[in-house]
Design an enzyme around this catalytic site. Structure first.
Site, PDB file in Angstrom:
ATOM      1  N   ARG A  61       0.723  -0.896  -0.176  1.00 25.90           N
ATOM      2  CA  ARG A  61       0.443   0.078  -0.342  1.00 25.90           C
ATOM      3  C   ARG A  61       1.003   0.793  -0.272  1.00 25.90           C
ATOM      4  NH1 ARG A  61      -1.988  -3.837   2.837  1.00 25.90           N
ATOM      5  NH2 ARG A  61      -3.644  -4.208   2.520  1.00 25.90           N
ATOM      6  N   GLU A  98       3.757  -8.247  13.753  1.00 26.49           N
ATOM      7  CA  GLU A  98       2.131  -8.333  14.326  1.00 26.49           C
ATOM      8  C   GLU A  98       2.091 -10.286  14.263  1.00 26.49           C
ATOM      9  OE1 GLU A  98       0.288  -5.678  11.585  1.00 26.49           O
ATOM     10  OE2 GLU A  98       2.587  -6.186  12.426  1.00 26.49           O
TER      11      GLU A  98
END
Length: 178
Positions: A61, A98
Site C-alpha cells: 500500500r 505482529e
C-alpha cells in the site's frame, strides 16, 4: 484521533488475518476519490517546505501512496519490497511483524548518500516493518526526514519505537486496540 476526517473511509475487518485482529483496510479509502484526495493532501501538509529527493514506499500500500506523493513533490519514488521481488542488486533487512518474521529489500542504487527521504506506508502497528525500511534507507546513506502513515495503532508500540529512534512521524488517524 482523525486529523482530516478520513476514518469514515477506512473499513474494519474483524479476525483478519488472525482471530482477534481488527484489520484496518485502507482499500476503501483508496477507492473513494474524496478520501484518497484528503489522504494525499494530509500527508503533503506534514512535509510542506521540506526538500524531499525520494519518496520510499513500503510494499504494497505504500506504493499507492508513494507514487502519488512523489508525483506531487516532483521527486523520485523508490519501492521497498519483500524478499525476492526486486530484480538487480539489492540489500536486505530482516524484521519482526505482529504475526511473524519477514525480509525487506531495496535496490542498491536507488538512493544516493545524503538524499532526503520521505518514508511512507499505510499503517504503523509494532513498527517492525517501518524500522526495517528506515534501516535500508540509512544503509544507502539516505536521510529520513519523515515517516508518514495513514493509520497509527498506538497500543502496539510502533509510534513509540520510531520516536525512540529519533524519527519524525506523522499519522492522519489512530485506532485503539489491535
Amino acid at each position: 484521533m482523525d486529523k482530516i476526517g478520513i476514518k469514515k473511509y477506512i473499513r474494519t475487518i474483524t479476525d483478519f488475518p488472525h482471530e482477534g485482529i481488527m484489520f484496518r483496510d485502507v482499500t476503501t479509502l483508496f477507492s473513494n476519490p474524496n478520501g484518497f484526495d484528503l489522504t494525499i493532501k494530509g500527508i503533503l501538509s506534514s512535509v510542506e517546505n521540506t526538500n524531499i529527493d525520494k519518496v520510499v514506499g513500503i510494499e504494497a500500500r505504500g506504493f499507492i501512496l508513494g507514487g502519488a506523493l512523489a508525483n506531487m513533490l516532483h521527486c523520485g519514488f523508490v519501492p521497498i519490497r519483500k524478499s525476492g521481488k526486486l530484480p538487480g542488486s539489492v540489500i536486505s533487512q530482516d524484521y519482526k511483524l505482529e504475526y511473524g518474521h519477514d525480509t525487506l529489500e531495496i535496490h542498491l542504487d536507488s538512493i544516493e548518500p545524503g538524499e532526503t527521504v520521505l518514508l511512507i506506508d499505510d499503517l504503523l502497528a509494532t513498527g517492525g516493518t517501518a524500522e526495517a525500511g528506515v534501516k535500508l534507507v540509512e544503509k544507502l546513506g539516505g536521510n529520513i526526514v519523515s515517516c508518514n502513515f495513514i493509520v497509527n495503532l498506538p497500543d502496539l508500540g510502533g509510534s513509540k519505537k520510531l520516536a525512540d529512534l529519533g524519527l519524525s512521524t506523522h499519522f492522519l488517524c489512530s485506532f485503539s486496540g489491535i
